[in-house]
Scaffold this motif. Sequence first.
Motif, PDB file in Angstrom:
ATOM      1  N   SER A  56      33.248  38.980  31.958  1.00  0.00           N
ATOM      2  CA  SER A  56      32.217  39.891  31.862  1.00  0.00           C
ATOM      3  C   SER A  56      31.606  40.298  30.350  1.00  0.00           C
ATOM      4  O   SER A  56      30.573  40.351  30.351  1.00  0.00           O
TER       5      SER A  56
ATOM      6  N   ASP B  38      30.699  40.568  40.992  1.00  0.00           N
ATOM      7  CA  ASP B  38      32.214  40.983  41.115  1.00  0.00           C
ATOM      8  C   ASP B  38      31.938  42.501  41.440  1.00  0.00           C
ATOM      9  O   ASP B  38      31.241  43.188  41.040  1.00  0.00           O
TER      10      ASP B  38
ATOM     11  N   ASN C 215      31.749  45.514  36.641  1.00  0.00           N
ATOM     12  CA  ASN C 215      31.938  45.725  34.910  1.00  0.00           C
ATOM     13  C   ASN C 215      30.655  45.305  34.151  1.00  0.00           C
ATOM     14  O   ASN C 215      30.422  45.880  33.293  1.00  0.00           O
TER      15      ASN C 215
ATOM     16  N   ASP D 169      28.025  36.455  36.789  1.00  0.00           N
ATOM     17  CA  ASP D 169      29.649  36.853  36.411  1.00  0.00           C
ATOM     18  C   ASP D 169      30.376  36.820  37.925  1.00  0.00           C
ATOM     19  O   ASP D 169      29.848  37.150  38.823  1.00  0.00           O
TER      20      ASP D 169
HETATM   21 MG    MG Z   1      34.826  40.822  34.755  1.00  0.00          MG
END
Ligand code: MG
Length: 263
Positions: A27, A50, A54, A135
């Motif tokens: 991230s 995710d 984050n 991500d």
């Molecule tokens: Mg991450």
Amino acid sequence: MENTEKQPALGARIVTFANQKGGVGKSTSVVNIAASLGILGKKVLVVDVDPQGNTTSGFGINKKNIAATVYDVLIGRTDAHDAVMKTPFENLSVIAANISLAGAEFELVLADNREARLKKALEPLIPEYDYILIDCPPSLGILTINALVAAHGLVVPMQCEYYSLEGLTQLMTSVKQIKKRFNPELTLTGILVTMYNGRLNLSSQVMDELKKYYSTKIFSTAIHRNVKLSEAPSFGMPVYYYDKHSKGAELYHAVAGELIERI
Ligand code: MG
Ligand code: ADP
């Protein structure tokens, strides 16, 4: 007749950042490379896949306050265009994630075309960006598979630790399968060494081993530990905006330049 002199729009290169291990800097790398690409004049979309979100909060987006997340896109409830959020950072937009995405892992199991949902959803956005960075969560489940099926390139952020090489071998085996079954175009763009500490013997030993097998694939800039990189997310900004003169900002800016050359 078509105007043959007009350059065709290339469209976005889609780069997925994956490593099934958590806490290796995925991230952090996505947030800061995306910010630098934007500063370098590239139009960038970040897609957070995710459930921890984050990357979403790293851009200062309140995870509780998102009109449409990547989850809505994956289950087909929202058009990807409508899930794009502008950020205050130059040339940078985000499709955000929050904990609602945790259910997708289960729900997608029974969905048709479950591996290519993200690819399909992002297709109409390709002409609008230079780079789309994705991500991933720390697993090789259906969300990471979607991110790999959608991608042209893969960047593997990894720490120079004893078990990292085993994890890398496992990841590359999965990549080979995805390439064969779903996405022949998928290529390893590079391995990004993160949280590097050259003073640790182990770091340099693992680095030597890594170079033996992946020499040309390793980004020539390694990301060192830098406290500004861990502070910036709590201010909701990429490090370049938090402290432009920090070592972390300088290193990620160099990696962004290298990424442009690699893909
Ligand atoms: Mg991450
Ligand atoms: P992942 O996404 O792979 O789980 P993160 O990017 O969230 O990993 O990084 C894990 C933790 O390490 C975070 O708290 C992050 O702020 C911190 N971190 C990442 N890279 C660095 C670095 N180069 N120097 C210092 N802290 C870092």
